[in-house]
Design a protein around this motif. Structure first.
Motif, short mmCIF file in Angstrom:
data_model
loop_
_atom_site.label_atom_id
_atom_site.label_comp_id
_atom_site.label_asym_id
_atom_site.label_seq_id
_atom_site.Cartn_x
_atom_site.Cartn_y
_atom_site.Cartn_z
N VAL A 25 0.76 -0.75 0.05
CA VAL A 25 0.38 -0.10 -0.04
C VAL A 25 0.86 0.71 -0.48
N PRO A 26 0.73 2.22 -0.44
CA PRO A 26 1.99 3.27 -1.51
C PRO A 26 1.30 4.36 0.16
N VAL A 27 1.99 4.61 1.34
CA VAL A 27 1.51 5.16 2.49
C VAL A 27 2.84 6.51 2.27
N SER A 28 2.69 7.73 3.19
CA SER A 28 2.71 9.05 3.70
C SER A 28 2.96 8.67 5.06
N VAL A 29 4.43 8.48 5.62
CA VAL A 29 3.94 8.00 7.46
C VAL A 29 4.75 8.83 7.51
N VAL A 30 3.93 10.22 9.17
CA VAL A 30 4.26 10.86 10.23
C VAL A 30 4.41 10.85 10.83
N GLY A 31 5.65 10.77 12.02
CA GLY A 31 4.63 10.23 13.22
C GLY A 31 4.73 11.64 14.52
N MET A 32 4.60 11.31 15.79
CA MET A 32 4.36 12.14 16.71
C MET A 32 5.95 12.81 17.85
N GLU A 33 6.79 11.34 17.28
CA GLU A 33 7.61 11.28 18.57
C GLU A 33 8.95 12.96 18.80
N ASP A 34 8.51 13.40 17.95
CA ASP A 34 9.70 14.97 18.36
C ASP A 34 8.66 15.94 19.08
N GLN A 35 7.18 15.66 19.31
CA GLN A 35 6.38 16.85 19.76
C GLN A 35 6.67 16.75 20.64
N PRO A 36 7.03 17.32 22.09
CA PRO A 36 6.64 17.91 23.15
C PRO A 36 5.70 17.29 24.00
N GLU A 37 4.46 17.21 23.99
CA GLU A 37 3.71 16.94 25.00
C GLU A 37 3.35 15.72 24.55
N PHE A 38 3.77 15.07 22.71
CA PHE A 38 2.86 13.75 22.66
C PHE A 38 4.07 13.22 23.45
N ARG A 39 5.50 13.52 23.11
CA ARG A 39 6.34 12.52 23.67
C ARG A 39 6.60 12.41 25.30
#
Length: 229
Positions: free
Chosen positions: A135-149
């Motif tokens: 499946v062609p995907v475009s992935v983004v993550g939350m790991e660099d966002q302070p509140e989420f991390r």
């Protein structure tokens, strides 16, 4: 009719829209927390020693009478086959199970956006677990966002600043939209981000799928009623 949820061992506030907030659903939900199942172990390391505790928890939910079982972390998908084989009720470990379906729903020259907890932790093994390797995907993550991390990944505190997290989520999806012009839909892997699905959709103007859309579908499939004339 009740849906069982396999839960990570977390203490932060679960706001409406989160799978672990009972107000998210208009039907009964039963929760089973797996002690020691932290984001560090499941998301970052895909710790294989967690499989047996999750299987045991799934069996306990089944014995308690639930009609289907899901998970409160999308990265649980790595154990999809083993968990589904362990019980005799439908078990869908992750919102990512929708990925092959969503990929077929959009044009072949479009991509499915994936909003995940930690981009670097999403491996080909996770996608292969649900037949989504192609499946062609475009992935983004939350790991660099302070509140989420700080709250979700590192468990530094239990108090969640929902407004701050919402801002982080919208910033990340806007970056995805800027970098990927051929998005056709979005799947939210992380259950912690579902409370902001409506805001994500308003920004992207696309169909948004997550663990709540999937759970609602599964529940309706188990509670069919006659159609009125």
């Amino acid at each position: 009719m009740e849906i069982g949820v396999l839960c990570m061992d977390t203490e932060f506030t679960k706001i409406p829209g989160h799978i672990r907030n009972r107000t998210t659903f208009d039907f009964p939900v039963s929760y089973q927390v797996i002690k020691g199942a932290t984001a560090e172990r499941l998301v970052t390391h895909a710790d294989p020693s967690l499989l047996e505790p999750f299987i045991q928890a799934a069996k306990e939910l089944e014995a308690a009478g639930v009609s289907a079982i899901t998970g409160a972390c999308g990265f649980l998908v790595i154990f999809q086959k083993e968990l589904a084989d362990a019980v005799n009720v439908p078990l869908y470990s992750s919102s990512l199970i929708q990925l092959p379906m969503v990929g077929r729903m959009i044009r072949s020259d479009q991509k499915v956006g994936l909003l995940v907890a930690k981009e670097r932790s999403l491996t080909p093994r996770h996608l292969a677990a649900i037949g989504a390797e192609s499946v062609p995907v475009s992935v983004v993550g939350m790991e660099d966002q302070p509140e989420f991390r700080e709250v979700m990944l590192e468990a530094r505190r239990a108090e969640l600043d929902a407004d701050r997290l919402e801002g982080e989520v919208l910033s990340v999806v806007e970056r995805m939209a800027r970098d990927t012009s051929d998005l056709g839909a979005l799947v939210i892997e992380c259950t912690d981000l579902v409370p902001f699905a409506h805001r994500i959709q308003a920004r992207l103007g696309l169909p948004v799928f997550d663990i709540v859309t999937l759970t609602n579908m599964v529940y309706r499939s188990l509670t069919r009623r006659p159609f009125s004339p």
